[in-house]
Design an enzyme around this catalytic site. Structure first.
Site, PDB file in Angstrom:
ATOM      1  CG  ASP A  52      52.522  85.816  58.590  1.00 43.79           C
ATOM      2  OD1 ASP A  52      52.172  84.633  58.432  1.00 43.79           O
ATOM      3  OD2 ASP A  52      51.855  86.788  58.169  1.00 43.79           O
ATOM      4  CE1 TYR A  57      48.906  89.556  53.981  1.00 40.15           C
ATOM      5  CE2 TYR A  57      50.954  89.087  55.108  1.00 40.15           C
ATOM      6  CZ  TYR A  57      49.571  89.031  55.058  1.00 40.15           C
ATOM      7  OH  TYR A  57      48.887  88.478  56.103  1.00 40.15           O
ATOM      8  CE  LYS A  86      49.271  84.678  56.500  1.00 41.67           C
ATOM      9  NZ  LYS A  86      50.141  85.832  56.266  1.00 41.67           N
ATOM     10  CG  HIS A 119      45.984  84.756  52.832  1.00 33.06           C
ATOM     11  ND1 HIS A 119      46.946  85.552  52.276  1.00 33.06           N
ATOM     12  CD2 HIS A 119      45.461  85.495  53.840  1.00 33.06           C
ATOM     13  CE1 HIS A 119      46.991  86.710  52.913  1.00 33.06           C
ATOM     14  NE2 HIS A 119      46.094  86.701  53.864  1.00 33.06           N
TER      15      HIS A 119
END
Ligand SMILES: NC(=O)c1ccc[n+]([C@@H]2O[C@H](COP(=O)([O-])OP(=O)(O)OC[C@H]3O[C@@H](n4cnc5c(N)ncnc54)[C@H](OP(=O)(O)O)[C@@H]3O)[C@@H](O)[C@H]2O)c1
Length: 313
Positions: A52, A57, A86, A119
């Site tokens: 993931d 990020y 996401k 997200h």
């Protein structure tokens, strides 16, 4: 003592005939890029087959590099790994979805995704600034787009064959129901914080009843206080069954029917977290009934601002 078994290889079927997701997944929300790449590569070598990441990020490139190296080494193939990323809050406008998706794919060095998640349900001011703030430091939201319209753009990605499954993250039951009822392609996965201090039984029931996979993030409680891994119910079970507290908590998550994500940059913990085995029924009951603490560690569901990503990143 519990025996070594196949719990670690559990998979959960995804609706719409889009395959299955490994229950035991590795998250890549690790601030340091070199640590992200090394941990992702080690996770694949240890046996994790679900990864993931997220545009937000900033780890997609490192996750992509780690996968490329692992595929090149020859033992693991692309089709063996379930890859999810996401869509960030600043890309909710439908016309921004496909470019954002394509940019993620490029960083991941892949030609399709197994799962694409929205997200958070909060739309931020569209643009390149991921954390847009006004002069008072308040988030600038985008009131001009509805979540269902963003969802429609994700449905198009599925129709075009670019991603196998789509889902929602950081949502409560009301939002899941709203999108589920209005969607043409129903959400395959709902990805939310969950651990023994936040079991989210109602949302899990809704997901079960509608063939949606519930995927728990912060499955170990994100090393936050109060520490789930130091809970006396968990430590007593760990001593009794000959497993570590982390292995007990991860096994509990799989056995109650969820997928999960755990993260560690520590090589020995990567091995440890994959080495889960089935807990006896009495241990499951003790966790379900004996733990009364209720804690949400990540406030992202309230504002769309990620709790675990350092501000300014
Ligand atoms: N959608 C969202 O808003 C959202 C939010 C948060 C997370 N996520 C996803 O979910 C993933 C998992 O979340 P998380 O990072 O909170 O997971 P977590 O596994 O609950 O917490 C990770 C922390 O636990 C420690 N840890 C890992 N294994 C351990 C073990 N065996 N014993 C003791 N401590 C251990 C790690 O330390 P070390 O690294 O120092 O070993 C790290 O500090 C993220 O990577 C991300 O992919 C999504």
């Amino acid at each position: 003592m519990v025996e070594r078994d196949n719990l670690r290889y559990t998979t959960l079927p995804l609706r719409n005939g889009s395959g299955a997701i490994p229950a035991l997944g590795f998250g890549t929300l690790i601030p340091d890029p070199i640590a992200t790449k090394n941990a992702t590569r080690a996770a694949l070598e240890a046996g994790f087959r679900a990864l993931d990441t997220a545009e937000r990020y900033g780890t997609e490139k490192e996750v992509g590099d780690a996968m490329r190296e692992a595929f090149k080494a020859g033992k693991i193939k692309r089709e063996d790994v379930f890859v999810a990323t996401k869509l960030w809050n600043t890309n909710h406008r439908p016309e921004r979805v496909k470019p954002a998706f394509e940019a993620s794919l490029k960083r991941l060095q892949l030609d399709h995704l197994d799962l694409y998640l929205i997200h958070t349900p909060f739309a931020f001011q569209p643009g390149d600034v991921q954390d847009p703030r006004d002069a008072n430091g308040n988030v600038i939201y985008d009131r001009g787009v509805k979540l269902i319209d963003t969802w429609g753009a994700l449905e198009e990605l599925v129709d075009e064959g670019k991603c196998k499954a789509i889902g929602l993250s950081d949502v409560g039951p009301e939002t899941v129901k709203e999108i589920f009822e209005a969607a043409t392609i129903k959400p395959a996965v709902v990805h939310v914080e969950s651990h023994p201090y936040l079991p989210e039984w109602d949302l899990l029931d809704y997901c079960r009843n509608n063939a949606i996979v519930f995927q728990a993030f912060a499955a170990l409680g994100h090393s936050s206080q109060p520490n789930v891994l130091a809970d006396p119910v968990i430590t007593a079970i760990a001593n009794r069954v000959g497993k570590t507290p982390a292995q007990v908590v991860l096994a509990w998550a799989i056995q109650r029917g969820t997928a999960l994500l755990t993260t560690t940059k520590t090589p020995s913990r990567i091995e440890e977290n994959f080495d889960v085995s089935t807990l006896p029924e009495d241990a499951m009951r003790e966790i379900n009934e004996g733990i009364k603490s209720r804690v949400r560690f990540n406030a992202v569901v309230k504002t769309g601002v990620p709790g675990f990503i350092p501000r300014g990143k």
